[in-house]
Design an enzyme around this catalytic site. Sequence first.
Site, short mmCIF file in Angstrom:
data_model
loop_
_atom_site.label_atom_id
_atom_site.label_comp_id
_atom_site.label_asym_id
_atom_site.label_seq_id
_atom_site.Cartn_x
_atom_site.Cartn_y
_atom_site.Cartn_z
CB SER A 7 -0.91 0.01 1.23
OG SER A 7 -1.43 1.32 1.39
CG HIS A 32 -3.99 -1.68 -1.51
ND1 HIS A 32 -5.11 -2.44 -1.79
CD2 HIS A 32 -4.35 -0.83 -0.52
CE1 HIS A 32 -6.10 -2.06 -0.98
NE2 HIS A 32 -5.67 -1.08 -0.21
CG ASP A 34 -5.18 2.42 0.84
OD1 ASP A 34 -6.15 1.64 0.80
OD2 ASP A 34 -4.04 2.07 1.19
CG MET A 36 -8.45 7.42 2.45
SD MET A 36 -7.54 7.58 3.98
CE MET A 36 -6.64 6.02 3.98
CG HIS A 65 -9.37 0.18 -0.39
ND1 HIS A 65 -8.76 0.01 0.84
CD2 HIS A 65 -10.70 0.16 -0.15
CE1 HIS A 65 -9.70 -0.11 1.77
NE2 HIS A 65 -10.88 -0.01 1.20
CG MET A 67 -11.33 3.33 2.17
SD MET A 67 -9.80 3.34 3.09
CE MET A 67 -8.64 3.44 1.74
CG MET A 136 -11.77 -2.55 5.34
SD MET A 136 -10.28 -2.19 4.41
CE MET A 136 -9.30 -1.30 5.61
N GLY A 141 -9.00 4.27 6.98
CA GLY A 141 -8.71 5.69 7.12
C GLY A 141 -7.25 5.97 7.41
CG PHE A 142 -5.97 6.93 10.13
CD1 PHE A 142 -5.46 8.21 9.93
CD2 PHE A 142 -7.30 6.78 10.54
CE1 PHE A 142 -6.26 9.32 10.14
CE2 PHE A 142 -8.10 7.90 10.75
CZ PHE A 142 -7.58 9.18 10.56
N GLY A 143 -3.06 4.24 7.89
CA GLY A 143 -2.10 3.15 7.89
C GLY A 143 -1.56 2.96 9.30
CG ASP A 174 -6.45 -2.74 3.20
OD1 ASP A 174 -5.32 -2.50 3.66
OD2 ASP A 174 -7.11 -1.93 2.53
N GLY A 196 1.20 -2.09 4.11
CA GLY A 196 1.68 -0.72 4.02
C GLY A 196 2.91 -0.52 4.87
CB SER A 197 3.38 0.48 8.41
OG SER A 197 2.14 -0.01 8.74
#
Length: 215
Positions: A7, A32, A34, A36, A65, A67, A136, A141-143, A174, A196-197
Amino acid sequence: MAIIAPSLLACNFLQLEKECEMINSSKAEWFHLDIMDGRFVPNLSFGLPIVEHIRKTTQKVLDVHLMIEEPEKYAEAFKKAGADILTVHIEACNHLHRNIQQIKHLGMKAGVALNPHTPVRFLEDIIEDIDLVCLMSVNPGFGGQQFIPNTINKIRALRKLMHERNANPLIEIDGGVTLDNATALIHTGATVLVAGSTVFNSANPVETIQQLYNL
Ligand code: DX5
Ligand code: ZN
């Protein structure tokens, strides 16, 4: 083995081209992305121009994705920007069947994402029409958030539903995916892992992606 989808939300956007090259040089099969809107989720990320630029850097699958509310307003624009897979949230769609048909008619694969509180059984009458289910495993909303353990039960429930309906969408997980929980996710039935992280905060992202493929 699952498809690994890094991500970009966790990448260094000042070096976006380099980050894309890193993914290109890795085993990862998907990007991926994201998106938002600050309404469906309490955060903003990036939009169409960034997706367009990423498209120019890679042949790999762009897994977008959304959102966002009213995803039908933007589906065509994301197709034009280069999305291969477009995932909408069930909680954001009053006319999910119509939204899925729209995405498919535009020539993309269609995904449906479920927030942590949304039961898998809500997919009962749409499961045969979709290419991917995104469970999910954090609140979107946040990584960098912690994995919600009940996701494992939801994978089991989803596999049961897929079996009953003879449907075969990809099962994407995810949020909060790590080298520690990825094995259990794959063994339970996950076929795509978003990371992601775990990827971008590691000392050697290419190696971390390789490790995720080795599980
Ligand atoms: C969360 C996004 C995720 C996020 C995952 O709303 O949908 O894709 O980037 O980040 P990590 O892997 O850090 O939890
Ligand atoms: Zn995501």
